[in-house]
Design a protein around this motif. Structure first.
Motif, PDB file in Angstrom:
ATOM      1  N   UNK A   1      44.456  58.294  35.510  1.00  0.00           N
ATOM      2  CA  UNK A   1      43.405  57.418  36.002  1.00  0.00           C
ATOM      3  C   UNK A   1      43.114  56.288  35.009  1.00  0.00           C
ATOM      4  N   UNK A   2      43.096  56.616  33.701  1.00  0.00           N
ATOM      5  CA  UNK A   2      42.848  55.596  32.694  1.00  0.00           C
ATOM      6  C   UNK A   2      43.937  54.519  32.718  1.00  0.00           C
ATOM      7  N   UNK A   3      45.181  54.979  32.885  1.00  0.00           N
ATOM      8  CA  UNK A   3      46.285  54.013  32.953  1.00  0.00           C
ATOM      9  C   UNK A   3      46.146  53.115  34.182  1.00  0.00           C
ATOM     10  N   UNK A   4      45.766  53.721  35.315  1.00  0.00           N
ATOM     11  CA  UNK A   4      45.593  52.937  36.543  1.00  0.00           C
ATOM     12  C   UNK A   4      44.483  51.903  36.385  1.00  0.00           C
ATOM     13  N   UNK A   5      43.337  52.332  35.849  1.00  0.00           N
ATOM     14  CA  UNK A   5      42.225  51.402  35.657  1.00  0.00           C
ATOM     15  C   UNK A   5      42.586  50.299  34.665  1.00  0.00           C
ATOM     16  N   UNK A   6      43.336  50.663  33.621  1.00  0.00           N
ATOM     17  CA  UNK A   6      43.762  49.652  32.664  1.00  0.00           C
ATOM     18  C   UNK A   6      44.666  48.616  33.284  1.00  0.00           C
ATOM     19  N   UNK A   7      45.625  49.068  34.099  1.00  0.00           N
ATOM     20  CA  UNK A   7      46.530  48.139  34.773  1.00  0.00           C
ATOM     21  C   UNK A   7      45.777  47.264  35.764  1.00  0.00           C
ATOM     22  N   UNK A   8      44.828  47.876  36.494  1.00  0.00           N
ATOM     23  CA  UNK A   8      44.036  47.108  37.452  1.00  0.00           C
ATOM     24  C   UNK A   8      43.218  46.039  36.738  1.00  0.00           C
ATOM     25  N   UNK A   9      42.607  46.428  35.612  1.00  0.00           N
ATOM     26  CA  UNK A   9      41.829  45.453  34.862  1.00  0.00           C
ATOM     27  C   UNK A   9      42.692  44.323  34.326  1.00  0.00           C
ATOM     28  N   UNK A  10      43.905  44.645  33.892  1.00  0.00           N
ATOM     29  CA  UNK A  10      44.801  43.610  33.384  1.00  0.00           C
ATOM     30  C   UNK A  10      45.196  42.631  34.474  1.00  0.00           C
ATOM     31  N   UNK A  11      45.494  43.146  35.676  1.00  0.00           N
ATOM     32  CA  UNK A  11      45.868  42.259  36.770  1.00  0.00           C
ATOM     33  C   UNK A  11      44.704  41.390  37.218  1.00  0.00           C
ATOM     34  N   UNK A  12      43.509  41.977  37.258  1.00  0.00           N
ATOM     35  CA  UNK A  12      42.343  41.179  37.631  1.00  0.00           C
ATOM     36  C   UNK A  12      42.095  40.077  36.607  1.00  0.00           C
ATOM     37  N   UNK A  13      42.271  40.419  35.337  1.00  0.00           N
ATOM     38  CA  UNK A  13      42.090  39.402  34.293  1.00  0.00           C
ATOM     39  C   UNK A  13      43.116  38.290  34.420  1.00  0.00           C
ATOM     40  N   UNK A  14      44.367  38.648  34.746  1.00  0.00           N
ATOM     41  CA  UNK A  14      45.401  37.639  34.925  1.00  0.00           C
ATOM     42  C   UNK A  14      45.073  36.721  36.097  1.00  0.00           C
ATOM     43  N   UNK A  15      44.630  37.300  37.218  1.00  0.00           N
ATOM     44  CA  UNK A  15      44.275  36.483  38.381  1.00  0.00           C
ATOM     45  C   UNK A  15      43.092  35.585  38.067  1.00  0.00           C
ATOM     46  N   UNK A  16      42.091  36.120  37.373  1.00  0.00           N
ATOM     47  CA  UNK A  16      40.929  35.328  36.998  1.00  0.00           C
ATOM     48  C   UNK A  16      41.349  34.156  36.115  1.00  0.00           C
ATOM     49  N   UNK A  17      42.247  34.411  35.165  1.00  0.00           N
ATOM     50  CA  UNK A  17      42.703  33.359  34.270  1.00  0.00           C
ATOM     51  C   UNK A  17      43.507  32.308  35.021  1.00  0.00           C
ATOM     52  N   UNK A  18      44.387  32.747  35.915  1.00  0.00           N
ATOM     53  CA  UNK A  18      45.269  31.826  36.612  1.00  0.00           C
ATOM     54  C   UNK A  18      44.541  31.008  37.669  1.00  0.00           C
ATOM     55  N   UNK A  19      43.683  31.670  38.442  1.00  0.00           N
ATOM     56  CA  UNK A  19      43.058  31.020  39.588  1.00  0.00           C
ATOM     57  C   UNK A  19      41.813  30.233  39.232  1.00  0.00           C
ATOM     58  N   UNK A  20      41.079  30.670  38.206  1.00  0.00           N
ATOM     59  CA  UNK A  20      39.790  30.049  37.926  1.00  0.00           C
ATOM     60  C   UNK A  20      39.731  29.363  36.567  1.00  0.00           C
ATOM     61  N   UNK A  21      40.014  30.108  35.496  1.00  0.00           N
ATOM     62  CA  UNK A  21      39.739  29.580  34.170  1.00  0.00           C
ATOM     63  C   UNK A  21      40.648  28.408  33.790  1.00  0.00           C
ATOM     64  N   UNK A  22      41.955  28.545  33.971  1.00  0.00           N
ATOM     65  CA  UNK A  22      42.847  27.463  33.554  1.00  0.00           C
ATOM     66  C   UNK A  22      42.635  26.185  34.366  1.00  0.00           C
ATOM     67  N   UNK A  23      42.631  26.238  35.717  1.00  0.00           N
ATOM     68  CA  UNK A  23      42.324  25.007  36.459  1.00  0.00           C
ATOM     69  C   UNK A  23      40.906  24.517  36.174  1.00  0.00           C
ATOM     70  N   UNK A  24      39.969  25.459  35.989  1.00  0.00           N
ATOM     71  CA  UNK A  24      38.599  25.052  35.695  1.00  0.00           C
ATOM     72  C   UNK A  24      38.485  24.378  34.345  1.00  0.00           C
TER      73      UNK A  24
END
Length: 321
Positions: free
Chosen positions: A1-24
């Motif tokens: 479960x910890x590995x799953x949550x870690x991977x999920x958090x990493x993907x969400x962070x990547x999407x947040x960085x790609x979709x919002x922070x860098x263009x913003x």
């Protein structure tokens, strides 16, 4: 479960960085430059460099607290700009699919209808020319056949079905429903949730990717509109806005075409499975208009529109829509 949550958090962070922070962050940079230079000194790079040097030399500029506050403010502004672009993108997607029954949308829709009618009249004339030029045993004149193919292509480029929406994207997405209903007499709106449950994972992935690409280009259009607003204070932003909007529109048309083709293909390939699961189709039969009518009636629950008289002791809610 910890590995799953870690991977999920990493993907969400990547999407947040790609979709919002860098263009913003890029947008915040452009807004900052626009506020410093303005229209009168739009290309004054030396003045911009002097302003940056002044910030670096300002009292307290090197203090850790000031740096952290400035960085946090910049990140917050970038995230806010990203959220604003996403919200504008949702509105743009709605406008692309709008029916256009009033205002400018009505004028645009009527203009597209007239263009389609003229193109279809050319198709009818070309078909007549092909029929008149047919001389057994050689068949129709090759030039007449080529003219017919060209007329059909011009008509299809406007819309595969009679045009009715203000935008090409709206008409292309609407054409899927009409083409499926014409071929199978199936109500696509009622069929789609059940069809989605029956699709295999690869087909779902393709459809999800196509829909994500369509939404991404709507969001890119939102960024273009935001850069257009900055052009009121700094004219080079108008160039950025024009390039962004043109790119978004071309890519959105391609994404809408791919999405429409995939949805129609999903019905062609897997609509039979839904019909068979509902009992409207024999195991060895294919989906046709007769079975499509039965499927639509089952999915829409058409019997609820004409309920039978309930027994006195029946459920008082029986027969309600």
């Amino acid at each position: 479960m910890n590995a799953f949550l870690g991977e999920l958090g990493r993907k969400l962070a990547e999407r947040w960085l790609t979709l919002l922070l860098l263009p913003g962050a890029l947008y915040v940079t452009v807004v900052t430059v626009a506020s410093v230079l303005g229209q009168g000194r739009a290309l004054d790079l030396r003045g911009l460099s002097s302003w940056i040097d002044g910030l670096a030399a300002a009292r307290g500029a090197g203090q850790a607290g000031i740096v952290v506050l400035v960085a946090a403010g910049a990140l917050a502004a970038a995230a806010g700009a990203g959220l604003a672009a996403a919200a504008l993108g949702e509105g743009v997607a709605l406008l692309w699919a709008a029916q256009g029954r009033r205002g400018p949308g009505r004028w645009l829709a009527e203009r597209r209808r007239e263009r389609w009618r003229r193109a279809y009249a050319e198709v009818v004339a070309a078909r007549r020319a092909v029929a008149l030029s047919a001389v057994p045993p050689h068949g129709a004149d090759p030039q007449a056949r080529a003219a017919l193919r060209a007329a059909l292509e011009r008509c299809r480029r406007i819309c595969p079905v009679p045009a009715d929406r203000p935008t090409w994207i709206g008409d292309r997405l609407r054409a899927v429903d009409l083409r499926v209903h014409h071929a199978y007499r199936v109500d696509l709106e009622a069929l789609w949730p059940r069809l989605w449950l029956a699709l295999p994972d690869p087909a779902r992935a393709e459809l999800t990717g196509a829909h994500a690409a369509f939404r991404a280009n709507a969001r890119l259009t939102g960024w273009g509109l935001m850069y257009l607003l900055v052009a009121l204070w700094w004219w080079p932003a108008a160039v950025v806005a024009a390039v962004t909007l043109a790119t978004a529109w071309v890519r959105a048309r391609g994404a809408a075409q791919a999405l429409a083709d995939l949805v129609e293909g999903a019905v062609d390939l897997y609509g039979r499975d839904v019909a068979a699961a509902l009992g409207a189709l024999a195991a060895d039969a294919g989906l046709d208009r007769v079975s499509g009518d039965a499927v639509s009636a089952l999915l829409r629950k058409d019997g609820a529109l004409h309920p039978q008289p309930a027994d006195p002791g029946a459920d008082p809610g029986a027969g309600l829509l």
